[in-house]
Design a protein around this motif. Structure first.
Motif, PDB file in Angstrom:
ATOM      1  N   PRO A   1     -73.542  26.612-123.167  1.00  0.00           N
ATOM      2  CA  PRO A   1     -72.603  26.217-122.101  1.00  0.00           C
ATOM      3  C   PRO A   1     -73.062  26.662-120.711  1.00  0.00           C
ATOM      4  O   PRO A   1     -72.898  25.912-119.737  1.00  0.00           O
ATOM      5  N   LEU A   2     -73.647  27.850-120.615  1.00  0.00           N
ATOM      6  CA  LEU A   2     -74.095  28.309-119.298  1.00  0.00           C
ATOM      7  C   LEU A   2     -75.299  27.522-118.792  1.00  0.00           C
ATOM      8  O   LEU A   2     -75.378  27.202-117.603  1.00  0.00           O
ATOM      9  N   SER A   3     -76.226  27.211-119.686  1.00  0.00           N
ATOM     10  CA  SER A   3     -77.400  26.456-119.244  1.00  0.00           C
ATOM     11  C   SER A   3     -77.027  25.021-118.882  1.00  0.00           C
ATOM     12  O   SER A   3     -77.588  24.446-117.950  1.00  0.00           O
ATOM     13  N   LEU A   4     -76.079  24.444-119.604  1.00  0.00           N
ATOM     14  CA  LEU A   4     -75.642  23.091-119.251  1.00  0.00           C
ATOM     15  C   LEU A   4     -74.929  23.075-117.901  1.00  0.00           C
ATOM     16  O   LEU A   4     -75.225  22.243-117.039  1.00  0.00           O
ATOM     17  N   GLY A   5     -73.996  24.000-117.722  1.00  0.00           N
ATOM     18  CA  GLY A   5     -73.274  24.073-116.445  1.00  0.00           C
ATOM     19  C   GLY A   5     -74.206  24.408-115.295  1.00  0.00           C
ATOM     20  O   GLY A   5     -74.184  23.766-114.241  1.00  0.00           O
ATOM     21  N   GLY A   6     -75.035  25.434-115.499  1.00  0.00           N
ATOM     22  CA  GLY A   6     -75.990  25.818-114.461  1.00  0.00           C
ATOM     23  C   GLY A   6     -77.030  24.743-114.214  1.00  0.00           C
ATOM     24  O   GLY A   6     -77.469  24.529-113.078  1.00  0.00           O
ATOM     25  N   GLY A   7     -77.417  24.053-115.282  1.00  0.00           N
ATOM     26  CA  GLY A   7     -78.395  22.972-115.151  1.00  0.00           C
ATOM     27  C   GLY A   7     -77.871  21.817-114.312  1.00  0.00           C
ATOM     28  O   GLY A   7     -78.595  21.249-113.497  1.00  0.00           O
ATOM     29  N   VAL A   8     -76.603  21.477-114.506  1.00  0.00           N
ATOM     30  CA  VAL A   8     -76.000  20.394-113.712  1.00  0.00           C
ATOM     31  C   VAL A   8     -75.955  20.796-112.242  1.00  0.00           C
ATOM     32  O   VAL A   8     -76.309  20.007-111.354  1.00  0.00           O
ATOM     33  N   VAL A   9     -75.539  22.038-111.977  1.00  0.00           N
ATOM     34  CA  VAL A   9     -75.484  22.515-110.593  1.00  0.00           C
ATOM     35  C   VAL A   9     -76.884  22.530-109.981  1.00  0.00           C
ATOM     36  O   VAL A   9     -77.091  22.062-108.854  1.00  0.00           O
ATOM     37  N   ALA A  10     -77.861  23.044-110.729  1.00  0.00           N
ATOM     38  CA  ALA A  10     -79.233  23.088-110.223  1.00  0.00           C
ATOM     39  C   ALA A  10     -79.774  21.679-109.997  1.00  0.00           C
ATOM     40  O   ALA A  10     -80.481  21.430-109.013  1.00  0.00           O
ATOM     41  N   TRP A  11     -79.434  20.753-110.900  1.00  0.00           N
ATOM     42  CA  TRP A  11     -79.894  19.371-110.751  1.00  0.00           C
ATOM     43  C   TRP A  11     -79.333  18.763-109.462  1.00  0.00           C
ATOM     44  O   TRP A  11     -80.047  18.109-108.706  1.00  0.00           O
ATOM     45  N   VAL A  12     -78.056  18.994-109.201  1.00  0.00           N
ATOM     46  CA  VAL A  12     -77.426  18.478-107.983  1.00  0.00           C
ATOM     47  C   VAL A  12     -78.094  19.083-106.751  1.00  0.00           C
ATOM     48  O   VAL A  12     -78.398  18.380-105.786  1.00  0.00           O
TER      49      VAL A  12
ATOM     50  N   ALA B   1     -80.165  17.175-103.944  1.00  0.00           N
ATOM     51  CA  ALA B   1     -79.702  17.251-102.554  1.00  0.00           C
ATOM     52  C   ALA B   1     -80.813  17.646-101.596  1.00  0.00           C
ATOM     53  O   ALA B   1     -80.793  17.254-100.427  1.00  0.00           O
ATOM     54  N   VAL B   2     -81.791  18.413-102.079  1.00  0.00           N
ATOM     55  CA  VAL B   2     -82.901  18.812-101.205  1.00  0.00           C
ATOM     56  C   VAL B   2     -84.055  17.823-101.246  1.00  0.00           C
ATOM     57  O   VAL B   2     -85.100  18.061-100.644  1.00  0.00           O
ATOM     58  N   GLY B   3     -83.875  16.714-101.957  1.00  0.00           N
ATOM     59  CA  GLY B   3     -84.860  15.646-101.891  1.00  0.00           C
ATOM     60  C   GLY B   3     -85.724  15.441-103.118  1.00  0.00           C
ATOM     61  O   GLY B   3     -86.589  14.561-103.122  1.00  0.00           O
ATOM     62  N   VAL B   4     -85.544  16.228-104.157  1.00  0.00           N
ATOM     63  CA  VAL B   4     -86.306  16.024-105.386  1.00  0.00           C
ATOM     64  C   VAL B   4     -85.713  14.818-106.110  1.00  0.00           C
ATOM     65  O   VAL B   4     -84.498  14.647-106.165  1.00  0.00           O
ATOM     66  N   SER B   5     -86.569  13.980-106.668  1.00  0.00           N
ATOM     67  CA  SER B   5     -86.055  12.809-107.374  1.00  0.00           C
ATOM     68  C   SER B   5     -85.239  13.243-108.585  1.00  0.00           C
ATOM     69  O   SER B   5     -85.549  14.266-109.212  1.00  0.00           O
ATOM     70  N   PRO B   6     -84.194  12.506-108.925  1.00  0.00           N
ATOM     71  CA  PRO B   6     -83.336  12.891-110.059  1.00  0.00           C
ATOM     72  C   PRO B   6     -84.105  13.048-111.375  1.00  0.00           C
ATOM     73  O   PRO B   6     -83.857  13.983-112.133  1.00  0.00           O
ATOM     74  N   LEU B   7     -85.058  12.166-111.623  1.00  0.00           N
ATOM     75  CA  LEU B   7     -85.820  12.250-112.872  1.00  0.00           C
ATOM     76  C   LEU B   7     -86.708  13.491-112.887  1.00  0.00           C
ATOM     77  O   LEU B   7     -86.783  14.198-113.898  1.00  0.00           O
ATOM     78  N   LEU B   8     -87.358  13.781-111.769  1.00  0.00           N
ATOM     79  CA  LEU B   8     -88.205  14.969-111.686  1.00  0.00           C
ATOM     80  C   LEU B   8     -87.362  16.237-111.800  1.00  0.00           C
ATOM     81  O   LEU B   8     -87.741  17.196-112.472  1.00  0.00           O
TER      82      LEU B   8
ATOM     83  N   ALA C   1     -84.544  16.593-113.392  1.00  0.00           N
ATOM     84  CA  ALA C   1     -84.144  16.725-114.794  1.00  0.00           C
ATOM     85  C   ALA C   1     -85.314  17.228-115.638  1.00  0.00           C
ATOM     86  O   ALA C   1     -85.134  18.095-116.504  1.00  0.00           O
ATOM     87  N   ALA C   2     -86.498  16.711-115.393  1.00  0.00           N
ATOM     88  CA  ALA C   2     -87.674  17.141-116.153  1.00  0.00           C
ATOM     89  C   ALA C   2     -87.988  18.619-115.887  1.00  0.00           C
ATOM     90  O   ALA C   2     -88.319  19.365-116.816  1.00  0.00           O
ATOM     91  N   LEU C   3     -87.872  19.052-114.641  1.00  0.00           N
ATOM     92  CA  LEU C   3     -88.128  20.454-114.305  1.00  0.00           C
ATOM     93  C   LEU C   3     -87.123  21.374-114.996  1.00  0.00           C
ATOM     94  O   LEU C   3     -87.489  22.423-115.542  1.00  0.00           O
ATOM     95  N   LEU C   4     -85.870  20.978-114.954  1.00  0.00           N
ATOM     96  CA  LEU C   4     -84.844  21.797-115.592  1.00  0.00           C
ATOM     97  C   LEU C   4     -85.029  21.847-117.108  1.00  0.00           C
ATOM     98  O   LEU C   4     -84.877  22.898-117.730  1.00  0.00           O
ATOM     99  N   LEU C   5     -85.357  20.713-117.686  1.00  0.00           N
ATOM    100  CA  LEU C   5     -85.600  20.669-119.124  1.00  0.00           C
ATOM    101  C   LEU C   5     -86.793  21.545-119.490  1.00  0.00           C
ATOM    102  O   LEU C   5     -86.735  22.296-120.467  1.00  0.00           O
ATOM    103  N   ALA C   6     -87.839  21.477-118.683  1.00  0.00           N
ATOM    104  CA  ALA C   6     -89.030  22.290-118.941  1.00  0.00           C
ATOM    105  C   ALA C   6     -88.733  23.781-118.799  1.00  0.00           C
ATOM    106  O   ALA C   6     -89.352  24.615-119.466  1.00  0.00           O
ATOM    107  N   ALA C   7     -87.802  24.129-117.939  1.00  0.00           N
ATOM    108  CA  ALA C   7     -87.460  25.538-117.745  1.00  0.00           C
ATOM    109  C   ALA C   7     -86.462  26.040-118.788  1.00  0.00           C
ATOM    110  O   ALA C   7     -86.599  27.159-119.299  1.00  0.00           O
ATOM    111  N   LEU C   8     -85.465  25.241-119.122  1.00  0.00           N
ATOM    112  CA  LEU C   8     -84.380  25.707-119.983  1.00  0.00           C
ATOM    113  C   LEU C   8     -84.648  25.547-121.481  1.00  0.00           C
ATOM    114  O   LEU C   8     -84.219  26.378-122.275  1.00  0.00           O
ATOM    115  N   LEU C   9     -85.339  24.501-121.873  1.00  0.00           N
ATOM    116  CA  LEU C   9     -85.557  24.242-123.291  1.00  0.00           C
ATOM    117  C   LEU C   9     -86.367  25.338-123.988  1.00  0.00           C
ATOM    118  O   LEU C   9     -85.963  25.800-125.058  1.00  0.00           O
TER     119      LEU C   9
END
Length: 151
Positions: A34-45, A49-56, A58-66
């Motif tokens: 639950p914390l990684s999902l919630g934190g992941g959504v916030v980090a993704w947003v 917001a700072v200009g990273v593409s949504p797909l990139l 998501a891939a960065l977060l997946l690579a870090a959290l998985l």
């Protein structure tokens, strides 16, 4: 917990011979998703917001959290398999059956006994050996409830 007209109570009792490290791992595993999902959504947003593409992002977060989740899952596997989990579920909109009330009462009593013993141990009312005996008895009782429920 209540969801769509059902009420569920889940009690997990860790094995009494668990080490402090195992207990920390089990709790970390329980909270990681639950914390990684919630934190992941916030980090993704934030990343978007700072200009990273949504797909990139998501891939960065997946690579870090998985990898963290996989490592945590592997390290906590033993204690999670020895943990006894019992539950009581019922319809939240109708009358409880006698069996449902009895199961809920058993779980409530078990949880209260463990909670009271933990508090008494922290306050110095009982010693650690007495707490360990109560924990072992609760674990055995939970295992018996789980065995009865599985039939």
């Amino acid at each position: 917990m209540s969801h769509y007209g059902t009420v569920a109570c889940v009690l997990a009792v860790y094995p009494p011979d668990s080490t402090d490290e195992e207990l920390r791992l089990a709790e970390a595993h329980r909270w990681y998703t639950p914390l990684s999902l919630g934190g992941g959504v916030v980090a993704w947003v934030v990343l978007c917001a700072v200009g990273v593409s949504p797909l990139l992002a998501a891939a960065l977060l997946l690579a870090a959290l998985l990898p963290i989740g996989i490592a945590l899952s592997r390290r906590s596997r033993d204690i999670r398999h020895r943990t006894v989990t019992v539950s009581a579920c019922r319809a939240g909109l109708g009358e409880d059956t006698e069996a449902e009330r009895a199961q809920q009462l058993r779980l409530d009593s078990l949880a209260a006994a463990l909670g009271d013993a933990a508090l008494a141990c922290r306050q110095g009312v009982i010693d650690r050996d007495r707490f360990d005996r109560i924990w072992a008895a609760a674990y055995a009782q939970a295992a018996a409830i789980a065995a009865t429920s599985a039939r």
